[in-house]
Design a protein around this motif. Sequence first.
Motif, PDB file in Angstrom:
ATOM      1  N   PHE A 193       0.769  -1.205  -0.131  1.00 11.15           N
ATOM      2  CA  PHE A 193       0.147   0.157   0.018  1.00 11.15           C
ATOM      3  C   PHE A 193       0.790   1.243   0.155  1.00 11.15           C
ATOM      4  CE2 PHE A 193       0.578  -1.008   4.383  1.00 11.15           C
ATOM      5  CZ  PHE A 193       1.109   0.235   4.946  1.00 11.15           C
ATOM      6  N   CYS A 194       0.219   2.553  -0.398  1.00 11.34           N
ATOM      7  CA  CYS A 194       0.909   3.619  -0.275  1.00 11.34           C
ATOM      8  C   CYS A 194      -0.058   4.600   0.218  1.00 11.34           C
ATOM      9  CB  CYS A 194       1.329   3.879  -1.843  1.00 11.34           C
ATOM     10  SG  CYS A 194       2.292   5.458  -1.984  1.00 11.34           S
ATOM     11  N   THR A 195       0.504   5.562   0.889  1.00 14.79           N
ATOM     12  CA  THR A 195      -0.378   6.706   1.386  1.00 14.79           C
ATOM     13  C   THR A 195       0.436   8.139   1.133  1.00 14.79           C
ATOM     14  OG1 THR A 195       0.776   6.965   3.564  1.00 14.79           O
ATOM     15  CG2 THR A 195      -0.783   5.019   3.376  1.00 14.79           C
ATOM     16  N   ASP A 196      -0.564   9.122   1.372  1.00 13.06           N
ATOM     17  CA  ASP A 196      -0.048  10.501   1.168  1.00 13.06           C
ATOM     18  C   ASP A 196       0.493  10.771   2.447  1.00 13.06           C
ATOM     19  OD1 ASP A 196      -2.227  10.952   2.873  1.00 13.06           O
ATOM     20  OD2 ASP A 196      -3.344  12.187   1.174  1.00 13.06           O
ATOM     21  N   ALA A 197       0.930  12.109   2.597  1.00  8.91           N
ATOM     22  CA  ALA A 197       1.667  12.767   3.889  1.00  8.91           C
ATOM     23  C   ALA A 197       0.444  12.673   5.071  1.00  8.91           C
ATOM     24  CB  ALA A 197       1.946  14.107   3.463  1.00  8.91           C
TER      25      ALA A 197
ATOM     26  N   MET B 124       9.706   8.314  10.632  1.00  4.46           N
ATOM     27  CA  MET B 124      10.565   7.190  10.980  1.00  4.46           C
ATOM     28  C   MET B 124      10.073   5.858  10.431  1.00  4.46           C
ATOM     29  SD  MET B 124       9.971   6.451  14.947  1.00  4.46           S
ATOM     30  CE  MET B 124      10.771   5.033  15.206  1.00  4.46           C
ATOM     31  N   GLU B 125      10.994   4.675  10.058  1.00  2.45           N
ATOM     32  CA  GLU B 125      10.452   3.682   9.873  1.00  2.45           C
ATOM     33  C   GLU B 125       9.635   2.890  10.634  1.00  2.45           C
ATOM     34  OE1 GLU B 125      12.074  -0.726   8.181  1.00  2.45           O
ATOM     35  OE2 GLU B 125      13.299   1.261   7.872  1.00  2.45           O
ATOM     36  N   LEU B 126       8.375   2.274  10.491  1.00  2.00           N
ATOM     37  CA  LEU B 126       7.696   1.705  11.374  1.00  2.00           C
ATOM     38  C   LEU B 126       7.561  -0.041  11.148  1.00  2.00           C
ATOM     39  CD1 LEU B 126       4.496   4.093  11.261  1.00  2.00           C
ATOM     40  CD2 LEU B 126       6.609   3.930  13.050  1.00  2.00           C
ATOM     41  N   ARG B 127       7.420  -0.511  12.311  1.00  2.00           N
ATOM     42  CA  ARG B 127       7.063  -1.943  12.042  1.00  2.00           C
ATOM     43  C   ARG B 127       6.731  -2.459  13.243  1.00  2.00           C
ATOM     44  NH1 ARG B 127      12.012  -6.330  10.862  1.00  2.00           N
ATOM     45  NH2 ARG B 127      10.872  -8.300  10.503  1.00  2.00           N
ATOM     46  N   ASP B 128       5.718  -3.345  13.272  1.00  2.00           N
ATOM     47  CA  ASP B 128       4.557  -4.053  14.338  1.00  2.00           C
ATOM     48  C   ASP B 128       4.005  -5.030  13.822  1.00  2.00           C
ATOM     49  OD1 ASP B 128       3.763  -4.132  16.718  1.00  2.00           O
ATOM     50  OD2 ASP B 128       2.217  -2.423  16.557  1.00  2.00           O
ATOM     51  N   GLN B 129       3.146  -5.575  14.743  1.00  2.00           N
ATOM     52  CA  GLN B 129       2.299  -6.770  14.470  1.00  2.00           C
ATOM     53  C   GLN B 129       1.051  -6.529  15.073  1.00  2.00           C
ATOM     54  OE1 GLN B 129       3.808 -10.673  16.037  1.00  2.00           O
ATOM     55  NE2 GLN B 129       5.685 -10.470  14.650  1.00  2.00           N
TER      56      GLN B 129
ATOM     57  N   ARG C 133       7.943   2.643   5.421  1.00  2.00           N
ATOM     58  CA  ARG C 133       9.104   3.459   5.059  1.00  2.00           C
ATOM     59  C   ARG C 133       8.598   4.766   4.679  1.00  2.00           C
ATOM     60  NH1 ARG C 133      14.379   0.959   2.796  1.00  2.00           N
ATOM     61  NH2 ARG C 133      14.458  -0.173   5.140  1.00  2.00           N
ATOM     62  N   ALA C 134       9.116   5.806   5.021  1.00  2.00           N
ATOM     63  CA  ALA C 134       8.838   7.284   4.757  1.00  2.00           C
ATOM     64  C   ALA C 134       9.309   7.323   3.244  1.00  2.00           C
ATOM     65  CB  ALA C 134       9.392   8.224   5.336  1.00  2.00           C
ATOM     66  N   LEU C 135       8.239   8.002   2.411  1.00  2.00           N
ATOM     67  CA  LEU C 135       8.550   8.218   0.915  1.00  2.00           C
ATOM     68  C   LEU C 135       8.758   9.826   0.831  1.00  2.00           C
ATOM     69  CD1 LEU C 135       8.381   7.445  -1.964  1.00  2.00           C
ATOM     70  CD2 LEU C 135       6.128   7.755  -2.148  1.00  2.00           C
ATOM     71  N   LEU C 136      10.151  10.161   0.713  1.00  2.00           N
ATOM     72  CA  LEU C 136      10.676  11.401   0.859  1.00  2.00           C
ATOM     73  C   LEU C 136      10.565  12.012  -0.611  1.00  2.00           C
ATOM     74  CD1 LEU C 136      13.537  11.098   3.181  1.00  2.00           C
ATOM     75  CD2 LEU C 136      11.094  11.805   3.724  1.00  2.00           C
TER      76      LEU C 136
ATOM     77  N   ARG D 173      11.270  16.583   1.926  1.00  2.00           N
ATOM     78  CA  ARG D 173      10.156  16.576   2.613  1.00  2.00           C
ATOM     79  C   ARG D 173       9.195  15.186   2.471  1.00  2.00           C
ATOM     80  NH1 ARG D 173       6.724  21.680   1.710  1.00  2.00           N
ATOM     81  NH2 ARG D 173       6.797  20.956  -0.376  1.00  2.00           N
ATOM     82  N   MET D 174       8.483  14.800   3.519  1.00  2.00           N
ATOM     83  CA  MET D 174       8.029  13.500   3.561  1.00  2.00           C
ATOM     84  C   MET D 174       6.682  13.620   2.463  1.00  2.00           C
ATOM     85  SD  MET D 174       6.610  10.795   6.476  1.00  2.00           S
ATOM     86  CE  MET D 174       5.170  11.934   6.934  1.00  2.00           C
ATOM     87  N   GLU D 175       6.562  12.701   1.828  1.00  2.00           N
ATOM     88  CA  GLU D 175       5.259  12.760   0.596  1.00  2.00           C
ATOM     89  C   GLU D 175       4.284  11.470   1.086  1.00  2.00           C
ATOM     90  OE1 GLU D 175       6.808  12.612  -3.312  1.00  2.00           O
ATOM     91  OE2 GLU D 175       7.765  14.667  -3.299  1.00  2.00           O
ATOM     92  N   GLY D 176       4.658  10.672   2.046  1.00  2.00           N
ATOM     93  CA  GLY D 176       3.908   9.822   2.213  1.00  2.00           C
ATOM     94  C   GLY D 176       4.695   8.433   2.827  1.00  2.00           C
ATOM     95  N   TYR D 177       3.761   7.507   2.728  1.00  2.00           N
ATOM     96  CA  TYR D 177       4.591   5.987   3.409  1.00  2.00           C
ATOM     97  C   TYR D 177       4.282   4.932   2.089  1.00  2.00           C
ATOM     98  CZ  TYR D 177       6.013   7.022   7.830  1.00  2.00           C
ATOM     99  OH  TYR D 177       6.894   7.390   9.092  1.00  2.00           O
TER     100      TYR D 177
END
Length: 306
Positions: free
Chosen positions: A81-85, A136-141, A159-162, A167-171
Amino acid sequence: MDSRLKNAQKESIHETARRRKKNGDLVDVEVHAVPLPLESGEQDVLALYQDISERLEAQRGLRESEELFRAVSATAPIGIFCTDANGKILYANNRWAEMTGRTAEHAMRKGWLDAVHPDDRVAVERLWESGFALQMELRDQCRFLTPDGHVNWVQWQTRALLGADGRMEGYVGVIEDIAQRRAAEKRLLEAKEAAEAASQAKSEFLANMSHEIRTPMNGILGMTELALDTDLKAEQREYLDMVHSSAQSLLGIINDILKSTVTCWRSFFLNGDCSQLSPRMDCKPWRPSEKAWTMARHSPSCSSII
């Protein structure tokens, strides 16, 4: 094309075409043609040809790359998946929809958080918000709850998409179904606990055997030694020597059996190792002292036995 250029005497032309070079090769060109009035009053055409072969090739490669990405993403065994900021989902593949029980369109309209199990939702939302704030990079269950009530354990990572300006544009994130892995880990834990229980039962059995067998065996050895210190006939001494030797051999066999355990019980009953027990406890195996044998020899109750 020549017929089209004649029309340019009346109106402008802007299109692509293929022209043949002097060597006979065909080349993609972009044509710009406009009417050109002459001093004589006649109409001519001014045409410009621009070679666009490289641009078309780049566009074709980009289109093929996009098609390949969509094909790989659609058939990937993990959710993508991909998200916006702001955390709004812009894209989700088929596997994501299978694990959540919701379509990608649903996620893009109403978000993804309702797919998370209610018991995990607050923690996941808090982690997601902190990750966005820190980029920051996220990881969880967590667990996904489908509309039909099925629970899926998943592990997700983002992971952040810069952008070019940093600037962060999303994930960009992936989600993996770990239900089978967790089931295997649970079976492994149960097997480990069962093995530890069996080992504990073995240790307790060896400890009981040590107490039940070694204690009377020490008594036999001690009383035999006392008897050997008395005046005996040669035949009686021979019999008692055989008893004493056999008891020592049997005690050695028992010791070898007990040495097979590696628990604290072995240390307690064989070696007197108190490292895991109370420092006030005397863990050495008990054997009657010489003073005890001397007192027993003069005791009326023991002298009758000897």
